[in-house]
Write a protein that holds these residues in place. Structure first.
Motif, short mmCIF file in Angstrom:
data_model
loop_
_atom_site.label_atom_id
_atom_site.label_comp_id
_atom_site.label_asym_id
_atom_site.label_seq_id
_atom_site.Cartn_x
_atom_site.Cartn_y
_atom_site.Cartn_z
N LEU A 194 0.95 -1.16 -0.04
CA LEU A 194 0.05 -0.21 0.02
C LEU A 194 0.86 1.24 0.08
O LEU A 194 0.42 2.05 -0.83
N SER A 195 1.97 1.40 0.84
CA SER A 195 2.77 2.42 0.71
C SER A 195 3.58 2.76 -0.44
O SER A 195 3.68 3.71 -0.87
N GLU A 196 3.82 1.63 -1.23
CA GLU A 196 4.52 1.80 -2.50
C GLU A 196 3.57 2.35 -3.56
O GLU A 196 3.80 2.96 -4.23
N MET A 197 2.20 1.97 -3.53
CA MET A 197 1.13 2.45 -4.13
C MET A 197 0.80 3.96 -4.08
O MET A 197 1.11 4.49 -5.15
N TRP A 198 1.03 4.40 -2.66
CA TRP A 198 0.74 5.80 -2.59
C TRP A 198 2.16 6.72 -3.16
O TRP A 198 1.97 7.75 -3.67
N ALA A 199 3.21 6.20 -2.81
CA ALA A 199 4.40 6.76 -3.11
C ALA A 199 4.57 6.98 -4.64
O ALA A 199 4.81 7.61 -5.23
N THR A 200 4.08 5.80 -5.45
CA THR A 200 4.06 5.75 -6.88
C THR A 200 3.27 6.94 -7.39
O THR A 200 3.54 7.43 -8.29
N LEU A 201 1.99 6.67 -6.82
CA LEU A 201 1.03 8.01 -7.50
C LEU A 201 1.60 9.38 -7.05
O LEU A 201 1.52 10.29 -7.95
N ALA A 202 2.45 9.43 -5.98
CA ALA A 202 2.84 11.00 -5.68
C ALA A 202 4.13 11.10 -6.78
O ALA A 202 4.05 12.27 -7.32
#
Length: 205
Positions: free
Chosen positions: A111-119
């Motif tokens: 989940l953290s990787e997904m949010w970081a990717t969106l940023a």
């Protein structure tokens, strides 16, 4: 019935869904902005969550089948939705959908990787707009430059206010729409940090 909520903690979300079931609301679907329920009998049910994205439909189907073999029915989620919801269909099945602590914590890492990717998707867009001059941060210091009405600031009384109020929505759109990108980047990075913190905490439990 629809409920609009947002969670960044899987344990709290699971607890809320199970509490809704105990009140007679059966969870049926996760939507973009909330949850859908259908009325039914009160249940002491168990709903668990995972976070996974799949490139191929076959891999997603194999994933669901693996949980079904352990007594868990896939309730909501698609191969690209990330959020996967499972309902304990077999009372003799396992109490957890994860085999160990690291597997359970891994969902927060994904989940953290997904949010970081969106940023990271928005950062180059913002940089490109600034480099091409499409964004002028200087308007924060001189917002009057956003108004194009000739002689606006020399007008008085109602003539000024009519012209000012008419143009203000356009001025805000021209000068500050880029702040939306900044807010999105900050928000996604915040969610990534929260998920990362929960990942580290979950590994220690």
């Amino acid at each position: 019935m629809k409920q609009f909520k947002f969670f960044t903690n899987f344990d709290k979300e699971e607890s809320w869904l199970n509490d809704m079931a105990s009140q007679g609301y059966r969870f049926t679907k996760k939507t973009l902005f909330g949850y859908e329920f259908e009325p039914g009998k009160r249940e002491n049910t168990v709903i668990k969550m995972d976070y996974r994205i799949f490139k191929h439909q076959e891999d997603f189907e194999d994933y669901c089948a693996l949980f079904e073999d352990s007594g868990w029915e896939h309730r909501s989620g698609t191969k690209s939705s990330g959020y996967q919801y499972f309902y304990k269909a077999d009372e003799h099945g396992s109490e957890e959908i994860f085999s160990d602590v690291h597997s359970k914590a891994g969902r927060y890492k994904r989940l953290s990787e997904m949010w970081a990717t969106l940023a990271c998707v928005f950062i180059p867009i913002l940089a490109e707009l600034i480099s091409t001059g499409s964004i002028d941060p200087g308007v924060l210091v001189n917002p009057k430059s956003l108004y194009y009405t000739p002689g606006l600031w020399q007008l008085n009384g109602m003539t000024f206010w009519r012209a000012f109020l008419f143009e203000t929505p356009f001025a805000l759109g021209r000068g500050f729409i880029w702040l939306f990108l900044v807010c999105m980047i900050v928000m996604y990075l915040y969610f990534a940090m929260k998920a990362g913190k929960q990942y580290r905490k979950s590994k220690q439990e």
